[in-house]
Scaffold this motif. Structure first.
Motif, mmCIF file in Angstrom:
data_model
loop_
_atom_site.group_PDB
_atom_site.id
_atom_site.type_symbol
_atom_site.label_atom_id
_atom_site.label_comp_id
_atom_site.label_asym_id
_atom_site.label_seq_id
_atom_site.Cartn_x
_atom_site.Cartn_y
_atom_site.Cartn_z
ATOM 1 N N LEU A 1 12.304 -26.006 39.129
ATOM 2 C CA LEU A 1 13.227 -26.916 38.454
ATOM 3 C C LEU A 1 13.056 -28.353 38.936
ATOM 4 O O LEU A 1 13.117 -29.287 38.133
ATOM 5 C CB LEU A 1 14.676 -26.480 38.669
ATOM 6 N N LEU A 2 12.866 -28.519 40.227
ATOM 7 C CA LEU A 2 12.690 -29.861 40.770
ATOM 8 C C LEU A 2 11.413 -30.499 40.235
ATOM 9 O O LEU A 2 11.399 -31.690 39.906
ATOM 10 C CB LEU A 2 12.673 -29.804 42.297
ATOM 11 N N ILE A 3 10.356 -29.729 40.095
ATOM 12 C CA ILE A 3 9.104 -30.251 39.517
ATOM 13 C C ILE A 3 9.340 -30.663 38.068
ATOM 14 O O ILE A 3 8.882 -31.724 37.628
ATOM 15 C CB ILE A 3 7.972 -29.211 39.641
ATOM 16 N N PHE A 4 10.074 -29.835 37.309
ATOM 17 C CA PHE A 4 10.376 -30.196 35.921
ATOM 18 C C PHE A 4 11.230 -31.458 35.851
ATOM 19 O O PHE A 4 11.018 -32.311 34.995
ATOM 20 C CB PHE A 4 11.090 -29.055 35.194
ATOM 21 N N ASN A 5 12.203 -31.586 36.744
ATOM 22 C CA ASN A 5 13.065 -32.770 36.754
ATOM 23 C C ASN A 5 12.279 -34.026 37.114
ATOM 24 O O ASN A 5 12.495 -35.089 36.534
ATOM 25 C CB ASN A 5 14.228 -32.606 37.718
ATOM 26 N N ILE A 6 11.370 -33.915 38.056
ATOM 27 C CA ILE A 6 10.541 -35.065 38.421
ATOM 28 C C ILE A 6 9.616 -35.419 37.256
ATOM 29 O O ILE A 6 9.378 -36.590 36.979
ATOM 30 C CB ILE A 6 9.740 -34.771 39.704
ATOM 31 N N GLY B 1 10.373 -35.160 34.223
ATOM 32 C CA GLY B 1 11.163 -35.699 33.117
ATOM 33 C C GLY B 1 11.743 -34.659 32.187
ATOM 34 O O GLY B 1 12.471 -34.986 31.266
ATOM 35 N N LEU B 2 11.473 -33.379 32.415
ATOM 36 C CA LEU B 2 12.007 -32.316 31.576
ATOM 37 C C LEU B 2 13.247 -31.747 32.260
ATOM 38 O O LEU B 2 13.175 -31.263 33.384
ATOM 39 C CB LEU B 2 10.980 -31.204 31.381
ATOM 40 N N VAL B 3 14.390 -31.827 31.586
ATOM 41 C CA VAL B 3 15.645 -31.334 32.155
ATOM 42 C C VAL B 3 15.931 -29.968 31.586
ATOM 43 O O VAL B 3 15.987 -29.787 30.367
ATOM 44 C CB VAL B 3 16.817 -32.297 31.844
ATOM 45 N N LEU B 4 16.078 -28.973 32.453
ATOM 46 C CA LEU B 4 16.406 -27.610 32.011
ATOM 47 C C LEU B 4 17.844 -27.301 32.256
ATOM 48 O O LEU B 4 18.456 -27.762 33.143
ATOM 49 C CB LEU B 4 15.528 -26.593 32.736
#
Length: 189
Positions: A179-184, A186-189
């Motif tokens: 999740l942190l990789i996705f948030n960095i 730019g993709l918010v789950l």
């Protein structure tokens, strides 16, 4: 003094309350709706405006409900996958599946309210946007710790608790790292 041995079924020992289960489901929906309202504010609600019509409030709420339903479906899938990996451990296998699901749901509803409150705080002080993903990970960890304490109190003893904590923590760290990789990215789950 009575020396007879009494046998009780599981239903007689711990009666299940359907009202409590329905209340948890309702709280889950409300928490995802609050989080969906924040995400609709955050991303704008252009998608809802295209599908609903000209009313801005109906577009906003339709998009918030849409995000709430999608988030809830993803949560249910991830929760079942997470519990599958956790239940492979002998130490957590003593927690009944239904109780584990409702415990995770109750604490995740609280998590959603805290994350949405933190998100709405960003409108007052936008400087927190830099720390938002890290604070969300911290809130997730705190909620997992409370789930563990609940399981420890009801099902695990002192002997099983450290091993169960490791079993609960391993999939959680992998999930939060992804999740942190996705948030960095730019993709918010």
């Amino acid at each position: 003094m009575d020396n007879k041995i009494y046998y009780y079924t599981q239903d007689e020992i711990k009666p299940k309350s359907k009202i409590f289960e329905y209340l948890i489901i309702l709280l889950m929906f409300c928490s995802f709706l609050i989080l969906g309202a924040f995400r609709a504010f955050e991303h704008g609600y252009q998608i809802g405006g295209v599908s609903v019509g000209d009313s801005a409030s109906s577009a906003f709420w339709s998009y918030a409900v849409y995000l709430a339903i999608i988030s809830w479906i993803i949560f249910e899938l991830v929760m079942r996958l997470y519990y599958f990996f956790v239940s492979l451990s002998v130490y957590v296998f003593v927690v009944p599946k239904k109780d584990a699901y409702y415990t995770f749901r109750a604490f995740y509803a609280l998590r959603n309210v805290f994350v949405a409150g933190l998100g709405f705080l960003l409108f007052i002080s936008p400087i927190w946007v830099n720390f938002y993903p890290v604070v969300v990970v911290l809130i997730d960890f705190i909620m997992l710790f409370f789930v563990f304490l609940w399981f420890k109190k009801k099902y695990l003893g002192v002997l099983l608790a450290p091993f169960a904590w490791k079993a609960l923590l391993r999939p959680f760290i992998i999930y939060e790292f992804v999740l942190l990789i996705f948030n960095i990215g730019g993709l918010v789950l």
